[in-house]
Design a protein around this motif. Structure first.
Motif, short mmCIF file in Angstrom:
data_model
loop_
_atom_site.label_atom_id
_atom_site.label_comp_id
_atom_site.label_asym_id
_atom_site.label_seq_id
_atom_site.Cartn_x
_atom_site.Cartn_y
_atom_site.Cartn_z
N SER A 26 0.85 -0.98 -0.08
CA SER A 26 -0.05 0.16 -0.27
C SER A 26 0.85 1.14 0.05
O SER A 26 0.69 2.27 -0.46
N SER A 27 1.79 0.91 0.58
CA SER A 27 2.84 1.97 0.06
C SER A 27 4.23 1.90 -0.53
O SER A 27 4.96 0.69 -0.29
N PRO A 28 4.84 2.85 -0.78
CA PRO A 28 5.80 1.99 -1.91
C PRO A 28 7.15 2.38 -0.61
O PRO A 28 7.87 1.27 -1.22
N GLN A 29 7.11 2.59 -0.04
CA GLN A 29 8.47 2.73 1.08
C GLN A 29 7.38 2.79 2.44
O GLN A 29 6.84 3.53 2.74
N TRP A 30 8.48 2.20 3.41
CA TRP A 30 8.53 2.41 4.52
C TRP A 30 8.82 3.14 5.17
O TRP A 30 10.30 2.63 5.56
N LEU A 31 8.78 3.68 6.43
CA LEU A 31 10.49 4.71 7.93
C LEU A 31 9.84 3.97 8.82
O LEU A 31 8.15 4.44 9.33
N THR A 32 11.00 3.68 9.50
CA THR A 32 10.62 3.47 10.94
C THR A 32 10.56 5.03 11.40
O THR A 32 11.59 5.99 11.37
N THR A 33 9.62 4.54 12.41
CA THR A 33 9.12 5.88 12.63
C THR A 33 9.12 5.90 14.55
O THR A 33 8.92 6.82 15.22
N LYS A 34 9.77 4.58 14.87
CA LYS A 34 9.63 4.44 16.79
C LYS A 34 10.26 3.07 16.95
O LYS A 34 10.11 1.89 16.03
N VAL A 35 10.77 3.00 17.79
CA VAL A 35 11.92 1.36 18.12
C VAL A 35 11.86 1.60 19.54
O VAL A 35 11.67 2.87 20.29
N TYR A 36 10.61 0.89 20.50
CA TYR A 36 10.52 1.04 22.28
C TYR A 36 10.51 -0.53 21.99
O TYR A 36 10.46 -1.81 21.57
N ILE A 37 11.20 -0.56 23.72
CA ILE A 37 11.27 -2.36 23.96
C ILE A 37 10.01 -2.00 25.02
O ILE A 37 9.33 -1.44 26.01
N GLU A 38 9.66 -3.72 25.13
CA GLU A 38 8.41 -4.38 25.41
C GLU A 38 8.45 -3.61 27.18
O GLU A 38 9.22 -3.62 27.73
N GLY A 39 7.17 -2.69 27.29
CA GLY A 39 7.01 -2.52 28.55
C GLY A 39 6.79 -0.92 28.93
O GLY A 39 6.72 -0.29 29.36
N ALA A 40 7.73 -0.65 27.72
CA ALA A 40 7.62 1.00 27.52
C ALA A 40 7.85 1.64 26.05
O ALA A 40 8.82 2.40 26.33
N PRO A 41 6.49 1.50 26.21
CA PRO A 41 6.54 2.34 24.42
C PRO A 41 6.38 4.09 24.79
O PRO A 41 6.09 4.08 23.84
N GLU A 42 6.15 4.30 25.49
CA GLU A 42 6.16 5.66 25.90
C GLU A 42 7.49 6.16 25.55
O GLU A 42 7.88 6.89 24.72
N LYS A 43 9.26 5.27 25.40
CA LYS A 43 9.74 5.77 25.15
C LYS A 43 10.93 5.40 23.95
O LYS A 43 11.07 4.36 23.55
N ASP A 44 10.78 5.58 23.19
CA ASP A 44 11.37 5.80 21.55
C ASP A 44 12.73 5.63 22.15
O ASP A 44 14.22 6.51 22.43
N VAL A 45 13.85 4.59 21.56
CA VAL A 45 14.71 3.94 21.52
C VAL A 45 16.01 3.86 20.49
O VAL A 45 16.35 2.89 20.16
N LYS A 46 15.29 4.69 18.70
CA LYS A 46 15.95 4.47 17.85
C LYS A 46 17.15 4.44 18.14
O LYS A 46 17.59 4.02 17.15
N ALA A 47 18.09 5.18 18.83
CA ALA A 47 19.54 5.53 18.72
C ALA A 47 19.75 3.84 19.50
O ALA A 47 20.97 4.44 18.62
N ASN A 48 19.27 3.74 19.95
CA ASN A 48 20.41 2.30 21.08
C ASN A 48 20.31 1.27 19.32
O ASN A 48 20.76 0.43 19.89
N TYR A 49 19.13 1.47 19.10
CA TYR A 49 18.80 -0.02 17.26
C TYR A 49 18.65 0.82 16.16
O TYR A 49 18.25 0.44 15.73
N PRO A 50 19.80 1.24 16.22
CA PRO A 50 20.49 1.84 13.90
C PRO A 50 20.19 0.69 13.12
O PRO A 50 19.72 1.34 12.08
N GLY A 51 20.66 -0.15 13.56
CA GLY A 51 20.42 -1.44 13.07
C GLY A 51 18.78 -1.94 12.34
O GLY A 51 18.68 -2.48 11.09
N ILE A 91 11.95 -6.15 21.20
CA ILE A 91 11.98 -4.77 20.72
C ILE A 91 10.42 -4.23 19.96
O ILE A 91 10.42 -5.54 19.57
N TYR A 92 10.41 -3.71 20.07
CA TYR A 92 9.23 -3.43 18.71
C TYR A 92 9.36 -2.30 18.15
O TYR A 92 10.23 -1.07 17.84
N VAL A 93 9.38 -2.58 16.34
CA VAL A 93 9.73 -1.60 15.34
C VAL A 93 8.34 -0.83 14.90
O VAL A 93 8.07 -1.98 13.97
N VAL A 94 8.14 -0.02 14.72
CA VAL A 94 6.99 1.04 13.96
C VAL A 94 7.45 1.30 12.86
O VAL A 94 8.46 2.12 12.87
#
Length: 166
Positions: free
Chosen positions: A38-63, A149-152
């Motif tokens: 439905s989209s030609p491209q998808w962008l990672t908008t958030k990464v969070y650890i289980e139990g802490a969805p309010e804290k974005d930790v993208k910087a810790n998981y660049p891969g 981790i949850y990758v959105v």
């Protein structure tokens, strides 16, 4: 020999006059897989650890952060860097994918790179969001305890245009 001929002929006739019925059902279209298209491209908008969805930790998981492209017609995927649009293909960022029949597991099989298969739990997939989770070492550092981790992802409309290598 004559008896074998009669048996085989009888089986053949039985098959012709009494065809087996198929109880297989036509599979419904793979809505979840098609949502990736439905989209030609998808962008990672958030990464969070289980139990802490309010804290974005993208910087810790660049891969796991980037722009991705999915081709459900060929079951192919490819990942790209968000700053340059350069492909991650040579480092395992491209290959085949599949979603299991129960629509709970998303499996990647890279064409190249050190990793052979990545199994991810499919959390949400529709035309506005693609979220998966998986267990990895904390901060992607070897010998750390594992975390889920949850990758959105969301459809990407930015200036970087990408094209699949294969």
């Amino acid at each position: 020999m004559r008896r074998l001929t009669f048996v085989l002929a009888g089986l053949l006739l039985a098959g012709i006059f009494n065809p087996s019925k198929s109880y297989a059902q036509q599979a419904e279209p793979e809505r979840d897989i098609r949502a990736l298209a439905s989209s030609p491209q998808w962008l990672t908008t958030k990464v969070y650890i289980e139990g802490a969805p309010e804290k974005d930790v993208k910087a810790n998981y660049p891969g796991v952060v980037g722009i991705s492209m999915w081709d459900p017609q060929r079951n192919r995927y490819e990942f790209f860097y968000t700053d340059t649009g350069r492909s991650k293909y040579a480092d395992g960022g491209g290959g085949y994918f599949l979603v299991t029949g129960d629509r709970k597991t998303h499996i990647l099989v890279p064409d190249a790179g050190p990793t052979r298969t990545v199994v991810r739990r499919l959390e949400k997939l529709d035309s506005s969001e693609f979220t998966y989770s998986r267990e990895v070492p904390r901060d992607m550092v070897a010998n750390q305890s594992t975390v889920r981790i949850y990758v959105v992802h969301a459809p990407y409309n930015g200036p970087i245009k990408t094209a699949m290598s294969n």
